[in-house]
Scaffold this active site. Structure first.
Site, PDB file in Angstrom:
ATOM      1  N   HIS A 114      -3.012   5.356 -12.593  1.00  0.00           N
ATOM      2  CA  HIS A 114      -3.460   4.024 -12.192  1.00  0.00           C
ATOM      3  C   HIS A 114      -4.968   3.860 -12.351  1.00  0.00           C
ATOM      4  CE1 HIS A 114      -4.346   6.055  -8.296  1.00  0.00           C
ATOM      5  NE2 HIS A 114      -5.251   5.116  -8.169  1.00  0.00           N
ATOM      6  N   GLN A 167       0.816  -1.205   0.000  1.00  0.00           N
ATOM      7  CA  GLN A 167       0.000   0.000   0.000  1.00  0.00           C
ATOM      8  C   GLN A 167       0.855   1.263   0.000  1.00  0.00           C
ATOM      9  OE1 GLN A 167      -3.179   0.739  -0.138  1.00  0.00           O
ATOM     10  NE2 GLN A 167      -3.415   2.705   0.875  1.00  0.00           N
TER      11      GLN A 167
END
Length: 556
Positions: A197, A116
């Site tokens: 993304h 993350q």
């Protein structure tokens, strides 16, 4: 056996053992008969106990998670397919069967292998959680918010299909992240590329739907093509190679289809003011794994949100909590996400990956020989195999290529903690040396007069700190947030920072810094001296600007 399963289990130990033996014997010999008998008896008992008399009023539904009458009539009950996850942030959470099917796909499971916080664990060693956990947490918070709105404001007409769409968008919003999350997008790929993304999240979502034949399963739960399009708009504003005008048109069409439910598009990714469940989960989750305290409580905000005139609005007394959210986000960027050591490790990994972009290949289904690391975004089967493990692939790749050797040396330096050395930083608002210049121009000017120092020996990293909102260009991110008051819950108004508190920041503009790193130890002292000279010039300029009353950003 049916009686036993319905609750008439014998109390004495010997009777229990005899009954257990009997059940095992019968199950081994006649499983179908026993299962049919048990199912019939249990369902009969349930229907007898739950069916109200004709004169009795209809009872209210106990759970928001239960399917609507239309969906329930279209498919058999699947209560046994719900699963209970124990989340370290949100506690025990129930996951819908359709969401379980999405989670149990290779395209979603790859998120287990993508950290993350990228390289933050090189500074905060506990920050090793993955995009997998964050995605499920975002899905849960999205469901929690929309179910609260559904319960408290039934006039909105939120149905179970709407709940599922929002949860799926929350679950799949980060499918497109590459190795080490933002490192792949911001540091590895060329700076000139427009790829984000979110683009790949939409492509990966389409790939997931196609490879796992999800459309049929979606239809079983009442989700058609329109719902799928709404999910994709919620995931992100972009769609592959479409232009900004195409994206705006696509989003406008989706809002027209939703009508009064257009607020659904702002739950996962809020483009108006940045107040969304994605941010709530990563602030809580990242703070927990970083070991940093956070004063922001998303649970309080969820209870204060209402929909007024198709917009998400918050109670007036909750605005201070939203400012805490932005302040906490900025603090996380300062302390962790853009920590000087975090950034230099990320830049060294990106440099190592760039060296072997033509050497190490990512294999998929369409290209047998594999694709370049930078071009895996065009082949979703290859992108599915592109995770943080690319570093191991580089380290154990066998080739005589000199670029591979250099790449391995860089990665080995990281393992030995032999990192590029930080020498200083400059703020372009205070220094003419770096204002309105790109990094190549700054490096060229920096090394002038330094004997034995080449351009490749100095690395400059431009970092930006802001409040996470790039909407209409306004400084205050919450100028687009509407509020309501306790005595008028159906009327929304705007609010100024002074109405919240006179102690709030006077400016919400982004802060920019240029950090200087030296790659070689033998020229470290020379680079340090030059950086100190530039910093001293910057401080003198600061004093002159204050004495003249001029702004930091001016050239006077």
């Amino acid at each position: 056996i049916a009686h036993v399963l319905c609750g008439a289990w014998p109390q004495r130990k010997k009777q229990k053992q005899s009954m257990q033996s009997c059940i095992l014997f019968l199950l081994s010999r006649s499983r179908l008969v026993v299962f049919s008998c048990c199912s019939h008896t249990i369902m009969s008992k349930r229907s007898d106990s739950s069916t109200p008399s004709p004169s009795a009023p209809k009872s209210k539904r106990r759970h928001d998670d239960e399917p609507s009458a239309e969906v329930a009539a279209a498919r058999p009950s699947r209560d046994q397919d719900w699963k209970l996850f124990n989340d370290p942030i949100h506690g025990p959470i129930e996951i819908h069967p359709l969401l379980i099917k999405i989670i149990d796909t290779p395209q979603f499971q790859r998120l287990r292998d993508i950290k993350q916080l990228g390289t933050v664990h090189y500074v905060y060693y506990g920050a090793t959680h993955s995009r997998f956990e964050h995605s499920i947490g975002t899905c849960y918070l999205a469901g929690k918010l929309i179910k609260k709105l559904k319960k408290k404001q039934p006039e909105l007409g939120i149905d179970d299909e709407d709940v599922l769409c929002v949860q799926i968008a929350g679950l799949c919003h980060d499918l497109g992240h590459g190795p080490y999350s933002h490192l792949y997008q911001d540091d590895f790929l060329p700076r000139t590329t427009k790829w984000k993304h979110e683009d790949c999240s939409l492509k990966m979502f389409d790939h997931l739907m196609k490879e796992n034949n999800m459309k049929t399963l979606f239809q079983e739960y009442g989700l058609g093509e329109t719902h799928i399009e709404i999910i994709k708009v919620q995931i992100g504003p972009r769609a592959g190679d479409r232009t900004a005008d195409d994206n705006h048109k696509r989003e406008t069409e989706c809002q027209e289809k939703l009508g009064s439910k257009k607020f659904l598009l702002d739950i996962v990714a809020n483009k108006k003011n940045g107040v969304d469940v994605d941010k709530w989960d990563y602030i809580a989750r990242d703070s927990y794994y970083l070991g940093l305290s956070s004063s922001f409580d998303h649970r309080r905000i969820i209870k204060m949100i209402r929909v007024i005139h198709g917009e998400l609005c918050v109670r007036d007394k909750g605005m201070s909590s939203l400012y805490e959210m932005y302040s906490t986000r900025n603090s996380l960027h300062q302390k962790a996400y853009k920590h000087k050591t975090t950034r230099i490790v990320a830049l060294m990994i990106a440099e190592a990956m760039n060296l072997v972009d033509d050497v190490v290949r990512v294999t998929g289904v369409e290209e047998a020989e594999g694709t370049k690391i930078s071009e895996a975004t065009h082949d979703m089967s290859a992108f599915t195999n592109l995770t943080d493990h690319i570093l191991h692939q580089i380290l154990f790749h066998v080739s005589d290529d000199s670029r591979l050797r250099e790449s391995k040396k860089l990665l080995q330096r990281i393992k030995r903690r032999d990192l590029y050395r930080f020498v200083g930083e400059l703020n372009p608002a205070l220094s003419k040396k770096v204002r309105n210049k790109d990094t190549s121009q700054i490096v060229e000017s920096f090394i002038q007069g330094l004997d034995g120092v080449e351009a490749d020996d100095v690395l400059i990293d431009r970092v930006v700190f802001d409040y996470g909102y790039n909407g209409s260009g306004r400084e205050n991110p919450l100028e687009n947030m509407k509020i309501y008051k306790k005595d008028s819950p159906n009327t929304s108004t705007g609010i100024t920072p002074d109405q919240v508190s006179t102690m709030l920041p006077q400016s919400f503009k982004k802060e920019e810094k240029f950090r200087f790193y030296c790659k070689r130890d033998d020229c470290l002292e020379a680079v340090k001296r030059r950086c100190s000279e530039w910093e001293n010039e910057s401080s003198h300029y600061d004093e002159r600007a204050l004495s003249d009353g001029s702004s930091y950003g001016s050239d006077s």
